[in-house]
Design a protein around this motif. Structure first.
Motif, short mmCIF file in Angstrom:
data_model
loop_
_atom_site.label_atom_id
_atom_site.label_comp_id
_atom_site.label_asym_id
_atom_site.label_seq_id
_atom_site.Cartn_x
_atom_site.Cartn_y
_atom_site.Cartn_z
N VAL A 155 -27.94 51.40 -29.81
CA VAL A 155 -26.75 50.44 -29.00
C VAL A 155 -26.20 51.03 -28.04
N ASN A 156 -26.13 50.33 -26.94
CA ASN A 156 -25.44 51.03 -25.67
C ASN A 156 -24.23 50.34 -25.43
N PHE A 157 -23.15 51.21 -24.80
CA PHE A 157 -21.80 50.43 -24.49
C PHE A 157 -21.27 51.13 -23.20
N ALA A 201 -34.46 62.86 -20.08
CA ALA A 201 -34.51 62.65 -18.80
C ALA A 201 -34.55 61.22 -18.45
N ALA A 202 -33.70 60.84 -17.18
CA ALA A 202 -33.65 59.31 -16.71
C ALA A 202 -33.78 59.54 -15.36
N GLY A 203 -34.34 58.51 -14.65
CA GLY A 203 -34.31 58.38 -13.23
C GLY A 203 -35.59 58.64 -12.40
N GLY A 204 -36.27 57.29 -12.37
CA GLY A 204 -37.67 57.50 -11.54
C GLY A 204 -38.82 57.65 -12.21
N ILE A 205 -38.66 58.05 -13.54
CA ILE A 205 -39.95 58.08 -14.42
C ILE A 205 -40.56 56.79 -14.67
N PHE A 227 -23.54 55.76 -24.71
CA PHE A 227 -22.49 55.53 -23.83
C PHE A 227 -22.74 55.56 -22.47
N HIS A 228 -22.18 54.82 -21.46
CA HIS A 228 -22.43 55.18 -19.94
C HIS A 228 -20.77 55.30 -19.44
N PHE A 229 -20.70 55.99 -18.40
CA PHE A 229 -19.23 56.44 -17.64
C PHE A 229 -18.40 57.18 -18.89
N GLY A 266 -32.16 53.56 -11.52
CA GLY A 266 -31.78 52.09 -11.41
C GLY A 266 -30.46 51.70 -12.06
N GLY A 267 -29.91 50.67 -11.57
CA GLY A 267 -28.36 50.44 -12.23
C GLY A 267 -27.33 51.43 -11.99
N HIS A 268 -26.35 51.39 -12.78
CA HIS A 268 -25.19 51.99 -12.54
C HIS A 268 -25.26 53.41 -12.64
N VAL A 273 -37.63 60.89 -22.75
CA VAL A 273 -37.04 60.47 -21.25
C VAL A 273 -36.66 59.02 -21.77
N GLN A 274 -36.05 58.69 -20.82
CA GLN A 274 -35.37 57.30 -20.87
C GLN A 274 -35.70 56.55 -19.53
N ILE A 275 -36.38 55.47 -19.84
CA ILE A 275 -36.98 54.86 -18.92
C ILE A 275 -36.71 53.12 -18.77
N GLY A 276 -36.11 52.89 -17.66
CA GLY A 276 -35.57 51.66 -17.30
C GLY A 276 -36.43 50.63 -16.39
N THR A 277 -36.41 51.03 -15.10
CA THR A 277 -37.04 50.08 -14.12
C THR A 277 -38.56 49.59 -14.82
N ALA A 278 -39.31 50.54 -15.23
CA ALA A 278 -40.74 50.25 -15.79
C ALA A 278 -40.82 49.21 -16.77
N TYR A 279 -39.85 48.83 -17.33
CA TYR A 279 -39.83 47.94 -18.10
C TYR A 279 -39.09 46.51 -17.88
N LEU A 280 -38.74 46.54 -16.42
CA LEU A 280 -38.11 45.28 -16.00
C LEU A 280 -39.10 43.86 -15.72
N CYS A 281 -40.01 44.33 -15.61
CA CYS A 281 -41.28 43.10 -15.40
C CYS A 281 -42.10 42.92 -16.82
N GLN A 318 -36.30 53.36 -24.49
CA GLN A 318 -36.24 52.19 -23.44
C GLN A 318 -34.86 52.28 -22.92
N ALA A 319 -34.62 52.47 -21.71
CA ALA A 319 -33.07 52.27 -21.30
C ALA A 319 -32.46 51.12 -21.65
N PRO A 320 -30.99 51.01 -22.05
CA PRO A 320 -30.49 49.94 -22.26
C PRO A 320 -30.32 49.32 -20.75
N MET A 321 -30.56 48.09 -20.38
CA MET A 321 -30.24 47.32 -19.38
C MET A 321 -29.41 46.11 -19.59
N ALA A 322 -28.14 46.29 -19.36
CA ALA A 322 -27.42 44.90 -19.39
C ALA A 322 -27.67 44.07 -18.53
N GLY A 323 -27.92 42.76 -18.88
CA GLY A 323 -28.07 41.54 -18.08
C GLY A 323 -29.76 41.23 -17.68
C1 LIG Z 1 -31.40 46.87 -14.60
C2 LIG Z 1 -30.93 48.07 -15.17
C3 LIG Z 1 -29.49 47.78 -15.83
C4 LIG Z 1 -28.94 48.85 -16.62
N1 LIG Z 1 -27.97 48.82 -17.36
C5 LIG Z 1 -27.69 50.02 -18.00
C6 LIG Z 1 -26.63 49.83 -19.14
O1 LIG Z 1 -26.21 48.49 -19.47
N2 LIG Z 1 -26.22 50.90 -19.65
C7 LIG Z 1 -26.92 52.17 -19.59
O2 LIG Z 1 -26.48 53.08 -19.98
N3 LIG Z 1 -27.63 52.15 -18.34
C8 LIG Z 1 -28.00 51.26 -17.67
N4 LIG Z 1 -29.01 51.28 -16.61
C9 LIG Z 1 -29.20 52.73 -16.51
C10 LIG Z 1 -30.51 53.27 -17.34
O3 LIG Z 1 -29.79 53.78 -18.27
C11 LIG Z 1 -31.25 54.67 -16.57
O4 LIG Z 1 -30.36 55.29 -16.25
C12 LIG Z 1 -32.13 54.30 -15.59
O5 LIG Z 1 -32.89 53.05 -15.77
C13 LIG Z 1 -33.02 55.21 -15.57
O6 LIG Z 1 -33.92 55.17 -14.30
P1 LIG Z 1 -35.27 54.25 -13.95
O7 LIG Z 1 -34.63 52.89 -13.86
O8 LIG Z 1 -35.70 54.70 -12.56
O9 LIG Z 1 -36.17 54.45 -15.12
C14 LIG Z 1 -29.56 50.23 -16.10
C15 LIG Z 1 -30.60 50.31 -15.32
C16 LIG Z 1 -31.30 49.29 -14.77
C17 LIG Z 1 -32.55 49.28 -14.02
#
Ligand SMILES: Cc1cc2nc3c(=O)[nH]c(=O)nc-3n(C[C@H](O)[C@H](O)[C@H](O)COP(=O)(O)O)c2cc1C
Length: 349
Positions: free
Chosen positions: A67-69, A213-217, A130-132, A179-181, A234-242, A16-21
């Motif tokens: 834990v993500n930073f 793999a991350a992005g659009g999955i 880590f990101h960045f 999604g996200g940064h 795979v790392q999935i973010g958007t699909a967990y937002l709701c 599950q992608a870490p999603m700050a905020g």
């Molecule tokens: C709302 C949101 C917040 C995010 N915040 C972070 C974050 O805090 N740290 C991080 O490493 N990635 C963050 N990401 C990016 C995710 O790690 C990941 O690359 C992305 O969700 C994968 O693409 P998907 O959203 O299409 O599944 C965020 C993505 C979203 C959608």
């Protein structure tokens, strides 16, 4: 021969992608308990919140968690750029009845630090991502000394090779759909950024460590496709937002579940770094990549009062509506159900 980290044996294929905020430990716990790797994003947590979130996470699951930073360099504020930014936003301040003379300051997001490491040490998470890029070699060595597996996002083959050379145990290939940064850290040139299914196989070929793999999955078929292209997970973010457990606002959820979410763009307006979100009024008015936005994370402070005032009136005109390019799977479901569907797809692929 790919080097082997013993923790990789217990690493679930669904992260599950870490999603700050938009989430706290609750989403991470639900995913962990369903057999995925849950993640706690720490970029927007104070040290005391980090401590309490980690405590809650540890108390609620026996499974490995991440834990993500963020690990950006803190910028020096540029007075001229701040002024230009405030001038660009002044009409909106007036429109919403806010005082453009009183724009709060604030870092918005904080990078990994010795203080954060001091708190983290007591928990020794199975995975730290880590990101960045990566923090200093000393901090990376410290995290690894606890036995934590170190992950970071790469948006190019060049970044993947850099991360491998600097100690990453696995690499998250973050495609342009994400999604996200954008995790980009060796370049600011957006023309270097490519889609998941072009980036993933090239990184798999270039590095020895496992690639996530991350992005659009967003669907079981997407999970299977990433596996076919050589992903170790795979790392999935958007699909967990709701999902039930995400803290995504009602406004953000309703946009994600509407056709509006089909149009996303990279924008620097909300933080100063390119991030993908659904196109809204601010992005249309100023242009999503307007260079007037101050360096990351300084752009956030002046947007915050606009966002709060607009949201109170039911408008997402100034809200960062983070989303990947595929929000079609955003459903109000328990995160455990979403995770089990993806795990099932991985196993049967
Ligand atoms: C709302 C949101 C917040 C995010 N915040 C972070 C974050 O805090 N740290 C991080 O490493 N990635 C963050 N990401 C990016 C995710 O790690 C990941 O690359 C992305 O969700 C994968 O693409 P998907 O959203 O299409 O599944 C965020 C993505 C979203 C959608």
């Amino acid at each position: 021969m790919k080097p082997h980290h013993r923790l990789l044996d217990i690493l679930p294929p669904i992260v599950q992608a870490p999603m700050a905020g938009v989430q706290n430990h609750r989403l991470a716990v639900a995913v962990c308990e369903a057999g995925g790797l849950g993640s706690l994003p720490a970029a927007m947590l104070s040290t005391s919140d980090l401590q309490s979130e980690l405590q809650a996470l540890k108390q609620s699951t026996q499974s490995p968690y991440n834990v993500n930073f963020f690990c950006h360099a803190t910028p020096t504020p540029d007075a001229a750029r701040e002024l230009a930014w405030h001038q660009a936003l002044a009409p909106y301040y007036r429109e919403l009845g806010l005082d453009p003379e009183h724009i709060p300051k604030g870092p918005g997001r904080v990078p990994f630090s010795t203080e954060a490491a001091n708190i983290l040490e007591a928990f020794r998470p199975a995975v730290v991502s880590f990101h960045f890029g990566l923090p200093t070699p000393e901090l990376v060595a410290r995290v690894k000394s606890w036995g934590s597996l170190v992950l970071s996002s790469a948006t190019t083959v060049h970044e993947a090779l850099w991360l491998q050379a600097h100690g990453a145990d696995a690499i998250i290939a973050q495609g342009l759909e994400a999604g996200g940064h954008r995790g980009m850290f060796l370049t600011e040139d957006l023309s270097t950024q490519i889609g998941t299914f072009a980036l993933l196989p090239q990184i798999v070929q270039a590095v020895q460590v496992p690639v996530i793999a991350a992005g659009g999955i967003a669907s079981p078929a997407g999970v299977a496709a990433a596996k076919a292209l050589g992903a170790a997970a795979v790392q999935i973010g958007t699909a967990y937002l709701c999902s039930h457990e995400a803290t995504t606002s009602a406004l953000h959820r309703s946009v994600l579940q509407s056709p509006t979410a089909q149009h996303t763009a990279l924008t620097t307006l909300f933080s100063g770094r390119p991030a993908r979100g659904v196109v809204n009024r601010l992005m249309r008015d100023l242009g999503p990549l307007n260079p007037v936005a101050p360096a990351f994370p300084l752009a956030t402070a002046a947007i915050a009062p606009l966002r709060t005032a607009a949201e109170a009136a039911g408008s997402s005109d100034f809200t960062p509506l983070w989303s990947g390019q595929n929000a079609s799977a955003c459903c109000h479901l328990p995160a455990a159900d979403i995770t089990r569907d993806f795990l099932q797809a991985w196993v049967s692929a």
